[in-house]
Design an enzyme around this catalytic site. Sequence first.
Site, PDB file in Angstrom:
ATOM      1  N   ARG A 104      41.219  28.716   4.795  1.00  0.00           N
ATOM      2  CA  ARG A 104      40.380  27.554   5.094  1.00  0.00           C
ATOM      3  C   ARG A 104      41.552  26.516   4.931  1.00  0.00           C
ATOM      4  O   ARG A 104      42.334  26.310   4.004  1.00  0.00           O
ATOM      5  CB  ARG A 104      39.512  27.325   4.070  1.00  0.00           C
ATOM      6  CG  ARG A 104      38.861  25.588   3.878  1.00  0.00           C
ATOM      7  CD  ARG A 104      37.835  25.441   3.134  1.00  0.00           C
ATOM      8  NE  ARG A 104      36.558  26.179   3.999  1.00  0.00           N
ATOM      9  CZ  ARG A 104      35.565  25.568   3.696  1.00  0.00           C
ATOM     10  NH1 ARG A 104      35.087  24.986   2.510  1.00  0.00           N
ATOM     11  NH2 ARG A 104      34.413  26.182   4.293  1.00  0.00           N
ATOM     12  N   HIS A 131      34.639  25.707  12.730  1.00  0.00           N
ATOM     13  CA  HIS A 131      34.106  26.404  11.483  1.00  0.00           C
ATOM     14  C   HIS A 131      33.375  27.478  12.414  1.00  0.00           C
ATOM     15  O   HIS A 131      32.057  27.619  12.004  1.00  0.00           O
ATOM     16  CB  HIS A 131      33.362  25.539  10.583  1.00  0.00           C
ATOM     17  CG  HIS A 131      32.908  25.855   9.374  1.00  0.00           C
ATOM     18  ND1 HIS A 131      33.385  27.020   8.982  1.00  0.00           N
ATOM     19  CD2 HIS A 131      32.156  25.420   8.320  1.00  0.00           C
ATOM     20  CE1 HIS A 131      32.789  27.359   7.701  1.00  0.00           C
ATOM     21  NE2 HIS A 131      32.028  26.331   7.126  1.00  0.00           N
ATOM     22  N   GLN A 134      30.464  29.621  10.101  1.00  0.00           N
ATOM     23  CA  GLN A 134      29.330  28.703   9.886  1.00  0.00           C
ATOM     24  C   GLN A 134      28.235  28.975  11.219  1.00  0.00           C
ATOM     25  O   GLN A 134      26.973  29.267  10.822  1.00  0.00           O
ATOM     26  CB  GLN A 134      29.599  27.032   9.653  1.00  0.00           C
ATOM     27  CG  GLN A 134      28.153  26.590   9.444  1.00  0.00           C
ATOM     28  CD  GLN A 134      27.740  26.851   8.067  1.00  0.00           C
ATOM     29  OE1 GLN A 134      28.279  26.890   7.240  1.00  0.00           O
ATOM     30  NE2 GLN A 134      26.489  27.001   8.003  1.00  0.00           N
ATOM     31  N   ASP A 219      25.522  17.552   9.432  1.00  0.00           N
ATOM     32  CA  ASP A 219      26.790  17.674   8.334  1.00  0.00           C
ATOM     33  C   ASP A 219      27.172  16.458   7.610  1.00  0.00           C
ATOM     34  O   ASP A 219      26.464  15.239   8.042  1.00  0.00           O
ATOM     35  CB  ASP A 219      27.682  18.426   8.788  1.00  0.00           C
ATOM     36  CG  ASP A 219      28.979  18.743   8.369  1.00  0.00           C
ATOM     37  OD1 ASP A 219      28.748  18.858   7.088  1.00  0.00           O
ATOM     38  OD2 ASP A 219      29.950  19.104   8.746  1.00  0.00           O
ATOM     39  N   CYS A 259      24.922  23.005   7.097  1.00  0.00           N
ATOM     40  CA  CYS A 259      25.734  23.814   6.634  1.00  0.00           C
ATOM     41  C   CYS A 259      26.006  23.676   5.098  1.00  0.00           C
ATOM     42  O   CYS A 259      26.417  24.825   4.645  1.00  0.00           O
ATOM     43  CB  CYS A 259      26.984  23.804   7.378  1.00  0.00           C
ATOM     44  SG  CYS A 259      28.065  22.254   7.083  1.00  0.00           S
ATOM     45  N   ARG A 287      25.539  33.332   5.614  1.00  0.00           N
ATOM     46  CA  ARG A 287      26.964  33.466   5.545  1.00  0.00           C
ATOM     47  C   ARG A 287      27.593  34.866   5.103  1.00  0.00           C
ATOM     48  O   ARG A 287      28.381  35.610   5.521  1.00  0.00           O
ATOM     49  CB  ARG A 287      27.709  32.451   4.744  1.00  0.00           C
ATOM     50  CG  ARG A 287      27.401  30.949   5.169  1.00  0.00           C
ATOM     51  CD  ARG A 287      28.216  30.589   6.374  1.00  0.00           C
ATOM     52  NE  ARG A 287      29.555  30.883   6.311  1.00  0.00           N
ATOM     53  CZ  ARG A 287      30.434  29.941   5.689  1.00  0.00           C
ATOM     54  NH1 ARG A 287      29.932  28.739   5.281  1.00  0.00           N
ATOM     55  NH2 ARG A 287      31.775  30.171   5.567  1.00  0.00           N
TER      56      ARG A 287
HETATM   57  N1  NVA Z   1      32.571  19.046   7.988  1.00  0.00           N
HETATM   58  C1  NVA Z   1      32.644  19.446   6.573  1.00  0.00           C
HETATM   59  C2  NVA Z   1      32.172  21.161   6.519  1.00  0.00           C
HETATM   60  C3  NVA Z   1      32.179  21.590   5.288  1.00  0.00           C
HETATM   61  C4  NVA Z   1      31.382  22.907   5.049  1.00  0.00           C
HETATM   62  C5  NVA Z   1      33.876  19.358   6.207  1.00  0.00           C
HETATM   63  O1  NVA Z   1      35.056  19.918   7.177  1.00  0.00           O
HETATM   64  O2  NVA Z   1      34.140  18.808   5.078  1.00  0.00           O
HETATM   65  N1   CP Z   2      29.329  25.473   4.400  1.00  0.00           N
HETATM   66  C1   CP Z   2      30.325  25.459   3.929  1.00  0.00           C
HETATM   67  O1   CP Z   2      31.255  26.473   4.606  1.00  0.00           O
HETATM   68  O2   CP Z   2      30.496  25.493   2.471  1.00  0.00           O
HETATM   69  P1   CP Z   2      31.587  25.499   1.649  1.00  0.00           P
HETATM   70  O3   CP Z   2      32.421  24.215   2.016  1.00  0.00           O
HETATM   71  O4   CP Z   2      30.866  25.615   0.298  1.00  0.00           O
HETATM   72  O5   CP Z   2      32.277  26.722   1.772  1.00  0.00           O
END
Ligand code: NVA
Ligand code: CP
Length: 306
Positions: A104, A131, A134, A219, A259, A287
């Site tokens: 990540r 992502h 997801q 989101d 998500c 997930r």
């Molecule tokens: N768009 C959000 C998704 C979190 C799962 C982010 O990147 O923070």
């Molecule tokens: N939806 C998602 O990826 O959640 P987290 O940021 O908690 O991993």
Amino acid sequence: MSARHFLSLMDCTFQELQSLIRRGIELKDLRNRGVVFEPLKNRVLGMLFEKASTRTRLSFEAGMIQLGGQAIFLSPRDTQLGRGEPIGDAAIVMSRMLDGMMIRTFAHSTLTTFAAHSRVPVINGLSDDLHPCQLLADMQTFVEQRGSIAGKTVAWIGDGNNVCNSYIEAAVQFDFQLRVACPEGFEPNPVFVERAAGRLSIVRDPREAVAGAHLVSTDVWTSMGQEQEADQRLALFHPYQVTRALLDQAAPEVLFMHCLPAHRGEEISLDLLDDPRAVAWDQAENRLHVQKALLEFLIDPAYQHA
Ligand code: NVA
Ligand code: CP
């Protein structure tokens, strides 16, 4: 043979994505029936998190343990990456010790650089661009509850962000129409828009996007790494809150997805996750199941030859 990676939904064929979802549903059933299934005994997944996570960390870690393997949490703070070790060097070393790597990160190029130097499969656990894990869970959730998504209409409300970009790729792969409603200047990245091949429309009015839709998704308005823009975004995105009344404009059988994590009172109304049309908890659980299918697909050599 170079390793197979999952950095984007486009790294798989539609048939492979369909098999992953089918397998996710099977693995969920096995777990619900208490069947122990451990094809990844002795296998180790590295998980590098440059950003926070609840679902992604837990689902990959629990998933590896359930499949008989182990997962190791890594962060720049407590590895030499935080002290400037090049990502390519880290990839060479880590991939000699591990059977798979989940990352990540901020810049998507961190993933592509790691993958270019890695002997083992690399999985995108979220980047600034995409992502894809997801979307596997979202597609599994839709298929379980409504059947095939091909030919359906999906509305994305809010920021044209990483999850939205993966929705665009999903529209191409799973063959649905995607309507994105976002404020001017917050459209999805043109690279992904260009790939949408007639399956995407971008509008300003959320009601126009939602009209007759079979799936509505949103989101957070401020993604990780954009914290300094939060106040400006809060004001600009205000008309894009998803409410029960907005969902009433969609098809009667519409599903609402988020998500998570959610900010009640911002991108969704206070009560939206309690609405019977909302399936965010199922989505989050999936997930685990669909990523177990992905880990089996990428890491278990027996599965590759099956
Ligand atoms: N768009 C959000 C998704 C979190 C799962 C982010 O990147 O923070
Ligand atoms: N939806 C998602 O990826 O959640 P987290 O940021 O908690 O991993």
